[in-house]
Design a protein around this motif. Structure first.
Motif, PDB file in Angstrom:
ATOM      1  N   LEU A  15       0.820  -1.357   0.176  1.00 13.01           N
ATOM      2  CA  LEU A  15       0.004   0.046   0.109  1.00 13.01           C
ATOM      3  C   LEU A  15       0.992   1.302  -0.111  1.00 13.01           C
ATOM      4  O   LEU A  15       0.629   2.285  -0.756  1.00 13.01           O
ATOM      5  N   LEU A  16       1.766   1.336   0.716  1.00 15.82           N
ATOM      6  CA  LEU A  16       2.817   2.451   1.069  1.00 15.82           C
ATOM      7  C   LEU A  16       3.646   2.409  -0.258  1.00 15.82           C
ATOM      8  O   LEU A  16       4.375   3.706  -0.459  1.00 15.82           O
ATOM      9  N   GLN A  17       3.702   1.575  -1.199  1.00 17.94           N
ATOM     10  CA  GLN A  17       4.450   1.570  -2.480  1.00 17.94           C
ATOM     11  C   GLN A  17       3.849   2.091  -3.346  1.00 17.94           C
ATOM     12  O   GLN A  17       4.174   2.381  -4.571  1.00 17.94           O
ATOM     13  N   ALA A  18       2.464   2.526  -3.265  1.00 19.83           N
ATOM     14  CA  ALA A  18       1.567   3.009  -4.380  1.00 19.83           C
ATOM     15  C   ALA A  18       2.157   4.349  -4.713  1.00 19.83           C
ATOM     16  O   ALA A  18       3.039   4.857  -3.962  1.00 19.83           O
ATOM     17  N   PRO A  19       1.509   5.028  -5.598  1.00 18.90           N
ATOM     18  CA  PRO A  19       2.168   6.455  -6.068  1.00 18.90           C
ATOM     19  C   PRO A  19       2.207   7.393  -4.885  1.00 18.90           C
ATOM     20  O   PRO A  19       1.245   7.352  -3.972  1.00 18.90           O
ATOM     21  N   ALA A  20       3.154   8.221  -4.763  1.00 16.18           N
ATOM     22  CA  ALA A  20       3.443   8.986  -3.753  1.00 16.18           C
ATOM     23  C   ALA A  20       2.377  10.056  -3.554  1.00 16.18           C
ATOM     24  O   ALA A  20       1.578  10.621  -4.415  1.00 16.18           O
ATOM     25  N   PHE A  21       2.328  10.547  -2.365  1.00 11.12           N
ATOM     26  CA  PHE A  21       1.562  11.503  -2.019  1.00 11.12           C
ATOM     27  C   PHE A  21       1.516  12.807  -2.829  1.00 11.12           C
ATOM     28  O   PHE A  21       3.077  12.997  -3.180  1.00 11.12           O
ATOM     29  N   ALA A  22       0.525  13.546  -3.215  1.00 10.97           N
ATOM     30  CA  ALA A  22       0.588  14.572  -4.122  1.00 10.97           C
ATOM     31  C   ALA A  22       1.525  15.911  -3.523  1.00 10.97           C
ATOM     32  O   ALA A  22       0.926  16.964  -3.384  1.00 10.97           O
ATOM     33  N   GLN A  23       2.688  15.623  -3.525  1.00 15.77           N
ATOM     34  CA  GLN A  23       3.363  16.721  -3.057  1.00 15.77           C
ATOM     35  C   GLN A  23       3.840  17.456  -4.227  1.00 15.77           C
ATOM     36  O   GLN A  23       4.070  17.364  -5.332  1.00 15.77           O
ATOM     37  N   ASP A  24       4.366  18.731  -3.942  1.00 15.03           N
ATOM     38  CA  ASP A  24       4.523  19.887  -4.729  1.00 15.03           C
ATOM     39  C   ASP A  24       6.184  19.933  -4.754  1.00 15.03           C
ATOM     40  O   ASP A  24       6.617  20.516  -3.990  1.00 15.03           O
ATOM     41  N   ALA A  25       6.641  19.014  -5.921  1.00 11.77           N
ATOM     42  CA  ALA A  25       8.181  18.881  -6.111  1.00 11.77           C
ATOM     43  C   ALA A  25       8.749  20.266  -6.354  1.00 11.77           C
ATOM     44  O   ALA A  25      10.113  20.506  -6.239  1.00 11.77           O
ATOM     45  N   SER A  26       7.918  21.378  -6.677  1.00 10.48           N
ATOM     46  CA  SER A  26       8.631  22.350  -7.183  1.00 10.48           C
ATOM     47  C   SER A  26       9.006  23.377  -6.070  1.00 10.48           C
ATOM     48  O   SER A  26       9.317  24.246  -6.145  1.00 10.48           O
ATOM     49  N   ILE A  27       8.399  23.082  -4.813  1.00  6.71           N
ATOM     50  CA  ILE A  27       8.820  23.879  -3.789  1.00  6.71           C
ATOM     51  C   ILE A  27      10.099  23.330  -2.971  1.00  6.71           C
ATOM     52  O   ILE A  27      10.339  22.268  -2.463  1.00  6.71           O
ATOM     53  N   LYS A  28      11.149  24.075  -3.093  1.00  3.81           N
ATOM     54  CA  LYS A  28      12.334  23.821  -2.536  1.00  3.81           C
ATOM     55  C   LYS A  28      12.445  24.264  -0.845  1.00  3.81           C
ATOM     56  O   LYS A  28      12.121  25.131  -0.801  1.00  3.81           O
ATOM     57  N   ILE A  29      12.946  23.446  -0.229  1.00  2.00           N
ATOM     58  CA  ILE A  29      13.235  23.866   1.343  1.00  2.00           C
ATOM     59  C   ILE A  29      14.275  24.236   1.400  1.00  2.00           C
ATOM     60  O   ILE A  29      15.501  23.508   1.108  1.00  2.00           O
ATOM     61  N   PRO A  30      14.726  25.610   1.908  1.00  2.00           N
ATOM     62  CA  PRO A  30      15.877  25.979   2.257  1.00  2.00           C
ATOM     63  C   PRO A  30      16.973  25.659   3.074  1.00  2.00           C
ATOM     64  O   PRO A  30      16.268  25.013   3.993  1.00  2.00           O
ATOM     65  N   GLU A  31      17.950  25.581   3.006  1.00  2.00           N
ATOM     66  CA  GLU A  31      19.125  25.060   4.032  1.00  2.00           C
ATOM     67  C   GLU A  31      19.196  26.110   5.114  1.00  2.00           C
ATOM     68  O   GLU A  31      19.257  27.371   4.957  1.00  2.00           O
ATOM     69  N   GLN A  32      19.223  25.433   6.240  1.00  2.00           N
ATOM     70  CA  GLN A  32      19.189  26.357   7.589  1.00  2.00           C
ATOM     71  C   GLN A  32      20.689  26.614   7.970  1.00  2.00           C
ATOM     72  O   GLN A  32      21.660  25.645   7.917  1.00  2.00           O
ATOM     73  N   LYS A  33      21.224  27.644   8.470  1.00  2.00           N
ATOM     74  CA  LYS A  33      22.388  27.921   8.822  1.00  2.00           C
ATOM     75  C   LYS A  33      22.437  27.875  10.630  1.00  2.00           C
ATOM     76  O   LYS A  33      21.159  27.947  11.162  1.00  2.00           O
ATOM     77  N   VAL A  34      23.223  27.021  11.090  1.00  2.00           N
ATOM     78  CA  VAL A  34      23.271  26.842  12.582  1.00  2.00           C
ATOM     79  C   VAL A  34      23.093  28.127  13.332  1.00  2.00           C
ATOM     80  O   VAL A  34      23.649  29.295  13.105  1.00  2.00           O
TER      81      VAL A  34
END
Length: 296
Positions: A15-34
């Protein structure tokens, strides 16, 4: 009762190997500085180790999608990655069987916290602190067409309802079963499972009439069910009021204040919103994260 299916583990993985949740791959998560000020507030043992272990009790998509014992994707995984970057530590993930095992592992010190989100309730606050960063709603996943006509919690007498064992929804559905019996109505059979995929499988296989759980993961499973399932009782209280969810730390742990401060930083710089939008969770964003926000 806790129910197990023959071959359930294999079917749940499928079941979990079915098509992935409809996430928006165009949204990039920024890297954080310490953030050195936040890092300095970490318990010394964590700073020395350079890592923390977050425990989970299996896949809770789209927040936690477990692919093996130490690998996790999803909104909570990305949020914990960002927190780790802010604090200058690596956050590892460990999977156990059931919520009770996760909470006992935190209490024993085997794991530093659970990113969750896990339901925050006054009864749980006696032994834990909750770093709340989500607002959630509890509804039903049912077979297509809702053949048992479940439109609210009040419609569950005479039904077989699947639920996660040891979770807040189990407590509510068991109370409803007692109410059905007290009122002389048909028996509500509670079918408790240790993980989400097996619970939803019980509905797909028609062994349960509905699965009572958080709206976000149920939306995920319904999307993957290829038209076999739908959501029911949306927009109803269903036994819950002001349901907050969050990360869990031991009672009184200084880690709680560190985590809530880190999440506030991520809200201020837009990372929190980006993660929630990426995973389709805009309706679950919280206005202001905090510790032990639930009064219920």
């Amino acid at each position: 009762m806790i129910v197990k299916f023959a071959g359930a583990a294999t079917l749940a993985v499928a079941l979990l190997q079915a098509p992935a949740f409809a996430q928006d791959a165009s949204i990039k998560i920024p890297e954080q500085k310490v953030d050195e000020a936040l890092r300095a507030k970490l318990p010394e043992a964590i700073r020395t180790a350079g890592k923390m272990i977050s425990v989970n009790n299996g896949s809770f998509p789209p927040y936690e999608i477990v692919t093996d014992a130490k690998t996790m994707t999803g909104a909570s995984a990305e949020l914990s990655d960002a927190i780790g970057q802010l604090l200058g530590v690596k956050i590892e993930h460990a999977t156990v069987s059931g919520l009770a095992a996760a909470l006992s592992g935190i209490a024993s010190g085997r794991y530093q916290f659970a990113m969750g989100p896990i339901g925050d309730f006054k009864s749980r606050q006696e032994a834990n602190d909750f770093v709340d960063y989500v607002r959630e709603y509890v509804i039903f996943a049912v077979q297509k067409g809702n053949p048992k006509a479940i439109a609210s919690l009040d419609d569950t007498c005479g039904k077989k309802i699947a639920v996660m064992s040891a979770g807040s929804a189990e407590k509510v559905i068991k109370a409803q079963a007692e109410k059905c019996a007290a009122e002389g109505k048909p028996k509500l059979e509670v079918m408790s499972f240790t993980d989400q995929p097996t619970s939803i499988l019980s509905v797909r296989s028609k062994r349960s009439d509905g699965f009572f759980s958080s709206q976000a993961p149920l939306t995920y499973f319904v999307q993957q069910a290829k038209g076999d399932l739908e959501l029911a009782a949306v927009g109803k209280a269903n036994g819950f009021q002001d349901l907050f969810q969050g990360a869990v730390v031991p009672k009184g742990s200084p880690l709680g204040e560190v985590l809530v401060s880190a999440i506030r930083v991520l809200k201020a710089n837009g990372t929190y919103e980006a993660i929630f939008k990426k995973w389709g969770l805009e309706n679950n964003m919280i206005g202001e994260p905090g510790i032990n926000l639930s009064k219920n």
